[in-house]
Design a protein around this motif. Structure first.
Motif, PDB file in Angstrom:
ATOM      1  N   LEU A 121      47.305  51.036  38.174  1.00 29.61           N
ATOM      2  CA  LEU A 121      46.957  50.629  36.821  1.00 29.61           C
ATOM      3  C   LEU A 121      47.587  49.290  36.466  1.00 29.61           C
ATOM      4  CD1 LEU A 121      45.605  51.188  34.094  1.00 29.61           C
ATOM      5  CD2 LEU A 121      47.702  52.402  33.418  1.00 29.61           C
ATOM      6  N   SER A 122      48.852  49.096  36.810  1.00 24.66           N
ATOM      7  CA  SER A 122      49.521  47.844  36.462  1.00 24.66           C
ATOM      8  C   SER A 122      48.850  46.655  37.139  1.00 24.66           C
ATOM      9  CB  SER A 122      51.005  47.906  36.823  1.00 24.66           C
ATOM     10  OG  SER A 122      51.177  48.102  38.216  1.00 24.66           O
ATOM     11  N   LEU A 123      48.460  46.819  38.410  1.00 28.72           N
ATOM     12  CA  LEU A 123      47.781  45.740  39.121  1.00 28.72           C
ATOM     13  C   LEU A 123      46.393  45.500  38.538  1.00 28.72           C
ATOM     14  CD1 LEU A 123      47.626  43.654  41.347  1.00 28.72           C
ATOM     15  CD2 LEU A 123      46.989  45.478  42.947  1.00 28.72           C
ATOM     16  N   ALA A 124      45.682  46.577  38.218  1.00 24.57           N
ATOM     17  CA  ALA A 124      44.352  46.430  37.636  1.00 24.57           C
ATOM     18  C   ALA A 124      44.419  45.743  36.275  1.00 24.57           C
ATOM     19  CB  ALA A 124      43.689  47.799  37.513  1.00 24.57           C
ATOM     20  N   LEU A 125      45.425  46.089  35.464  1.00 25.75           N
ATOM     21  CA  LEU A 125      45.593  45.430  34.167  1.00 25.75           C
ATOM     22  C   LEU A 125      45.899  43.953  34.352  1.00 25.75           C
ATOM     23  CD1 LEU A 125      47.640  48.085  32.156  1.00 25.75           C
ATOM     24  CD2 LEU A 125      45.336  47.286  31.619  1.00 25.75           C
ATOM     25  N   ARG A 126      46.703  43.630  35.353  1.00 24.10           N
ATOM     26  CA  ARG A 126      47.014  42.225  35.624  1.00 24.10           C
ATOM     27  C   ARG A 126      45.757  41.447  35.992  1.00 24.10           C
ATOM     28  NH1 ARG A 126      50.428  39.925  40.840  1.00 24.10           N
ATOM     29  NH2 ARG A 126      49.735  37.771  40.631  1.00 24.10           N
ATOM     30  N   ARG A 127      44.957  42.005  36.891  1.00 23.77           N
ATOM     31  CA  ARG A 127      43.742  41.316  37.332  1.00 23.77           C
ATOM     32  C   ARG A 127      42.738  41.207  36.181  1.00 23.77           C
ATOM     33  NH1 ARG A 127      42.560  38.489  39.773  1.00 23.77           N
ATOM     34  NH2 ARG A 127      41.145  38.972  41.489  1.00 23.77           N
ATOM     35  N   ALA A 128      42.618  42.275  35.375  1.00 22.81           N
ATOM     36  CA  ALA A 128      41.727  42.225  34.220  1.00 22.81           C
ATOM     37  C   ALA A 128      42.218  41.201  33.203  1.00 22.81           C
ATOM     38  CB  ALA A 128      41.620  43.608  33.588  1.00 22.81           C
ATOM     39  N   ASP A 129      43.515  41.108  33.051  1.00 21.81           N
ATOM     40  CA  ASP A 129      44.100  40.139  32.135  1.00 21.81           C
ATOM     41  C   ASP A 129      43.805  38.712  32.592  1.00 21.81           C
ATOM     42  OD1 ASP A 129      45.944  39.652  29.806  1.00 21.81           O
ATOM     43  OD2 ASP A 129      47.101  38.644  31.357  1.00 21.81           O
ATOM     44  N   GLU A 130      43.893  38.475  33.902  1.00 20.34           N
ATOM     45  CA  GLU A 130      43.573  37.156  34.440  1.00 20.34           C
ATOM     46  C   GLU A 130      42.107  36.809  34.201  1.00 20.34           C
ATOM     47  OE1 GLU A 130      46.834  36.998  38.105  1.00 20.34           O
ATOM     48  OE2 GLU A 130      44.797  37.724  38.473  1.00 20.34           O
ATOM     49  N   ALA A 131      41.229  37.793  34.412  1.00 18.87           N
ATOM     50  CA  ALA A 131      39.807  37.563  34.180  1.00 18.87           C
ATOM     51  C   ALA A 131      39.537  37.319  32.697  1.00 18.87           C
ATOM     52  CB  ALA A 131      38.995  38.768  34.678  1.00 18.87           C
ATOM     53  N   MET A 132      40.237  38.052  31.826  1.00 17.22           N
ATOM     54  CA  MET A 132      40.089  37.843  30.385  1.00 17.22           C
ATOM     55  C   MET A 132      40.501  36.426  30.004  1.00 17.22           C
ATOM     56  SD  MET A 132      41.735  37.529  27.304  1.00 17.22           S
ATOM     57  CE  MET A 132      43.388  38.007  27.790  1.00 17.22           C
ATOM     58  N   TYR A 133      41.584  35.952  30.590  1.00 17.38           N
ATOM     59  CA  TYR A 133      42.075  34.600  30.305  1.00 17.38           C
ATOM     60  C   TYR A 133      41.035  33.559  30.720  1.00 17.38           C
ATOM     61  CZ  TYR A 133      45.045  30.441  30.651  1.00 17.38           C
ATOM     62  OH  TYR A 133      45.568  29.177  30.529  1.00 17.38           O
ATOM     63  N   GLU A 134      40.393  33.779  31.866  1.00 21.42           N
ATOM     64  CA  GLU A 134      39.352  32.850  32.302  1.00 21.42           C
ATOM     65  C   GLU A 134      38.166  32.877  31.335  1.00 21.42           C
ATOM     66  OE1 GLU A 134      39.578  30.641  34.863  1.00 21.42           O
ATOM     67  OE2 GLU A 134      41.664  31.316  34.802  1.00 21.42           O
ATOM     68  N   ALA A 135      37.804  34.050  30.850  1.00 24.13           N
ATOM     69  CA  ALA A 135      36.729  34.149  29.870  1.00 24.13           C
ATOM     70  C   ALA A 135      37.104  33.422  28.585  1.00 24.13           C
ATOM     71  CB  ALA A 135      36.419  35.618  29.571  1.00 24.13           C
ATOM     72  N   LYS A 136      38.358  33.564  28.168  1.00 25.40           N
ATOM     73  CA  LYS A 136      38.818  32.912  26.942  1.00 25.40           C
ATOM     74  C   LYS A 136      38.779  31.397  27.098  1.00 25.40           C
ATOM     75  CE  LYS A 136      41.923  35.033  24.596  1.00 25.40           C
ATOM     76  NZ  LYS A 136      41.215  35.298  23.312  1.00 25.40           N
ATOM     77  N   ARG A 137      39.189  30.898  28.252  1.00 27.31           N
ATOM     78  CA  ARG A 137      39.156  29.454  28.495  1.00 27.31           C
ATOM     79  C   ARG A 137      37.731  28.916  28.466  1.00 27.31           C
ATOM     80  NH1 ARG A 137      42.460  27.522  33.596  1.00 27.31           N
ATOM     81  NH2 ARG A 137      41.607  25.568  32.774  1.00 27.31           N
ATOM     82  N   ALA A 138      36.776  29.758  28.820  1.00 22.61           N
ATOM     83  CA  ALA A 138      35.366  29.351  28.838  1.00 22.61           C
ATOM     84  C   ALA A 138      34.698  29.525  27.478  1.00 22.61           C
ATOM     85  CB  ALA A 138      34.616  30.144  29.899  1.00 22.61           C
ATOM     86  N   GLY A 139      35.457  29.999  26.487  1.00 21.03           N
ATOM     87  CA  GLY A 139      34.900  30.141  25.150  1.00 21.03           C
ATOM     88  C   GLY A 139      34.533  31.555  24.759  1.00 21.03           C
TER      89      GLY A 139
END
Length: 215
Positions: A165-183
């Protein structure tokens, strides 16, 4: 017989009191596992349930931040921000309703998470797009139509070396950050992990998510 009836009558109020005490304690324990604003499970309760869910097969782990939340707070006040949190929680719960085994939570501030069973990853764009549409739909507040955006990151547990779960949350968080950077919008974590260091499973240096802060 009269003595027995007298004894039972004397004990009945005490038993009733203990029964009510037990009900009260159970209600307090249940409330402690729920975020008081959104009604969703707290992070600790979410992690316990999510860990059990991940042990049962492939899931998608989702991390979601609201976009424009600070601006809404600044323009319409914290009560409007609270309304946005409640509406987001209802939209998230409603969208996941019927997806047996799903777990959702408010992690804090304007940040939410969910774990959803997935058998066919071809359906993931529909799932994430539908969730994004649900939580960004306008809501009514004090005679106005208000709305917030959302950035959503997702990680499929079968893409990980271990269903952590901790690793999955980290990877999801990274993907969320990329989405946020893209608007805004949604992204699925793909390829190797990014080079960000993490603290407690979260990207180090990630913007704050307390109520009223931009995320």
């Amino acid at each position: 017989m009269n003595d027995v009836m007298t004894a039972l009558a004397a004990v009945a109020p005490l038993a009733s009191g203990w029964a009510w005490h037990g009900v009260t304690m159970r209600r307090r324990l249940a409330a402690a596992r729920r975020d008081p604003l959104s009604g969703l499970p707290t992070r600790a309760a979410f992690e316990r349930r999510a860990d059990r869910a991940l042990a049962r097969g492939q899931h998608v782990v989702i991390v979601m931040d609201l976009d424009g939340f600070k601006g809404l707070n600044d323009a319409f006040g914290h009560a409007a921000g609270d309304a946005a949190i409640r509406v987001t929680a209802m939209s998230l719960t409603g969208f996941l309703n019927g997806r047996r085994g799903s777990v959702a939570a408010r992690l804090g501030g304007d940040e939410f998470a969910a774990v959803v069973p997935v058998t066919d990853r071809v359906a993931l764009p529909w799932l994430l797009g539908g969730l994004h549409g649900a939580v960004t739909a306008p809501f009514r507040y004090s005679g106005r139509d208000l709305a917030v955006g959302a950035s959503i990151g997702a990680c499929v547990t079968s893409d990980l070396p271990v269903a952590s779960l901790s690793l999955a949350l980290r990877r999801a968080d990274e993907a969320m950050y990329e989405a946020k950077r893209a608007g805004g919008g949604w992204r699925i974590a793909e390829g190797p992990a990014l080079t960000h260091t993490t603290t407690a499973g979260r990207r180090t240096g990630r913007p704050g998510t307390s109520r009223g802060e931009a995320a």
